[in-house]
Design an enzyme around this catalytic site. Sequence first.
Site, PDB file in Angstrom:
ATOM      1  CG  ASN A  18      -7.135 -40.179 -10.684  1.00 20.32           C
ATOM      2  OD1 ASN A  18      -6.457 -40.371 -11.681  1.00 20.32           O
ATOM      3  ND2 ASN A  18      -6.620 -39.842  -9.508  1.00 20.32           N
ATOM      4  NE  ARG A  72     -13.523 -49.379   8.509  1.00 15.97           N
ATOM      5  CZ  ARG A  72     -12.331 -48.981   8.085  1.00 15.97           C
ATOM      6  NH1 ARG A  72     -11.841 -49.430   6.973  1.00 15.97           N
ATOM      7  NH2 ARG A  72     -11.617 -48.143   8.794  1.00 15.97           N
ATOM      8  CG  MET A  97      -8.514 -41.172   0.104  1.00 19.70           C
ATOM      9  SD  MET A  97      -7.239 -41.949  -0.892  1.00 19.70           S
ATOM     10  CE  MET A  97      -5.841 -41.696   0.166  1.00 19.70           C
ATOM     11  CG  ASN A 117      -7.427 -49.012  -5.172  1.00 19.19           C
ATOM     12  OD1 ASN A 117      -8.017 -47.931  -5.139  1.00 19.19           O
ATOM     13  ND2 ASN A 117      -6.360 -49.257  -4.433  1.00 19.19           N
ATOM     14  CG  HIS A 119      -1.404 -48.011  -4.557  1.00 20.70           C
ATOM     15  ND1 HIS A 119      -1.859 -47.597  -3.324  1.00 20.70           N
ATOM     16  CD2 HIS A 119      -0.076 -48.211  -4.426  1.00 20.70           C
ATOM     17  CE1 HIS A 119      -0.841 -47.563  -2.484  1.00 20.70           C
ATOM     18  NE2 HIS A 119       0.250 -47.924  -3.117  1.00 20.70           N
ATOM     19  CB  SER A 146      -0.249 -50.104  -9.820  1.00 25.26           C
ATOM     20  OG  SER A 146       1.144 -50.044  -9.663  1.00 25.26           O
ATOM     21  CG  ASP A 155      -2.875 -50.613  -1.796  1.00 23.46           C
ATOM     22  OD1 ASP A 155      -3.968 -50.336  -2.314  1.00 23.46           O
ATOM     23  OD2 ASP A 155      -2.318 -49.894  -0.952  1.00 23.46           O
ATOM     24  CD  GLU A 184      -2.777 -41.473  -9.276  1.00 20.99           C
ATOM     25  OE1 GLU A 184      -2.435 -42.248  -8.377  1.00 20.99           O
ATOM     26  OE2 GLU A 184      -3.424 -40.431  -9.045  1.00 20.99           O
TER      27      GLU A 184
HETATM   28  C1  GRF Z   1      -4.675 -40.611  -6.217  1.00 18.87           C
HETATM   29  O1  GRF Z   1      -3.315 -40.300  -6.131  1.00 18.87           O
HETATM   30  C2  GRF Z   1      -4.891 -42.094  -6.053  1.00 18.87           C
HETATM   31  O2  GRF Z   1      -3.826 -42.870  -6.500  1.00 18.87           O
HETATM   32  C3  GRF Z   1      -4.977 -42.227  -4.561  1.00 18.87           C
HETATM   33  O3  GRF Z   1      -5.678 -41.084  -4.153  1.00 18.87           O
HETATM   34  C4  GRF Z   1      -5.439 -40.016  -5.056  1.00 18.87           C
HETATM   35  C5  GRF Z   1      -6.765 -39.476  -5.451  1.00 18.87           C
HETATM   36  O4  GRF Z   1      -6.710 -38.320  -6.220  1.00 18.87           O
HETATM   37  N1  GRF Z   1      -5.596 -43.486  -4.211  1.00 18.87           N
HETATM   38  P1  GRF Z   1      -8.054 -37.684  -6.825  1.00 18.87           P
HETATM   39  O5  GRF Z   1      -9.083 -37.607  -5.702  1.00 18.87           O
HETATM   40  O6  GRF Z   1      -8.522 -38.550  -7.940  1.00 18.87           O
HETATM   41  O7  GRF Z   1      -7.648 -36.318  -7.292  1.00 18.87           O
END
Ligand code: GRF
Length: 216
Positions: A18, A72, A97, A117, A119, A146, A155, A184
């Site tokens: 992403n 954290r 994550m 974020n 999701h 989303s 979320d 996404e």
């Molecule tokens: C995505 O599916 C996002 O929705 C979730 O983690 C995944 C991350 O994928 N939170 P990437 O690291 O962007 O390939």
Amino acid sequence: MTQTPYKIAVLVSGNGSNLQALIDAIKAGVLSVAIVGVISNNANAYALTRAQQAGITSIAFAQDSNDKPLSRQAFERKALAQLKKWQPNLLVLAGFMRILTPAFMTGLHELNLPAINLHPSLLPQYKGRNTHQRVLMAGDLAHGCSVHMLTEDLDAGKVLTQARLTVSPNDDVHSLQQRVHTLEHQLLPWTVWLLAKGLLTQKTPLPLPWCLHFDV
Ligand code: GRF
């Protein structure tokens, strides 16, 4: 007259596809924002390589000076200090994550920095993990992803945009994961574009989330 670019910072943990979608949209000239930096809580995240290849500053806050995993709280303190230096207009969690603490949210508030974020479900359904598996178990016909405002509750922040697909009888977790990923990669750059242009704000009184329906 040159305009100050809308600046985003990105939090990642893993593959970073992403993040790559954002980089590609910027390179293609369809998303006029600047990525001021990428922060990871995982030193081995491929997302860091993607950022480096694109010439974007990237930092992993994963270990302390004795090579012990950062707590954290320590990660969050370092990330907030870095964001204060970069001064982005928006923080984008793209495959980050780890659940963030209320202290981090307070820090963002003090920086006056909104955060979104991504999701992999049609929120408010299926908050948390294993969304594809849960969609299949429930026999849902609609699934998707989303983009929502980041808040203290997992979320649960205001949904800004969604993209949906129709679940096929042949789908399994792997195929759904791939299909949602494809969504996404379109939804995130589009949402950042809307926010950067001021066409969408966290206060926009939309009756429904902005929604795309793709068949992928
Ligand atoms: C995505 O599916 C996002 O929705 C979730 O983690 C995944 C991350 O994928 N939170 P990437 O690291 O962007 O390939």
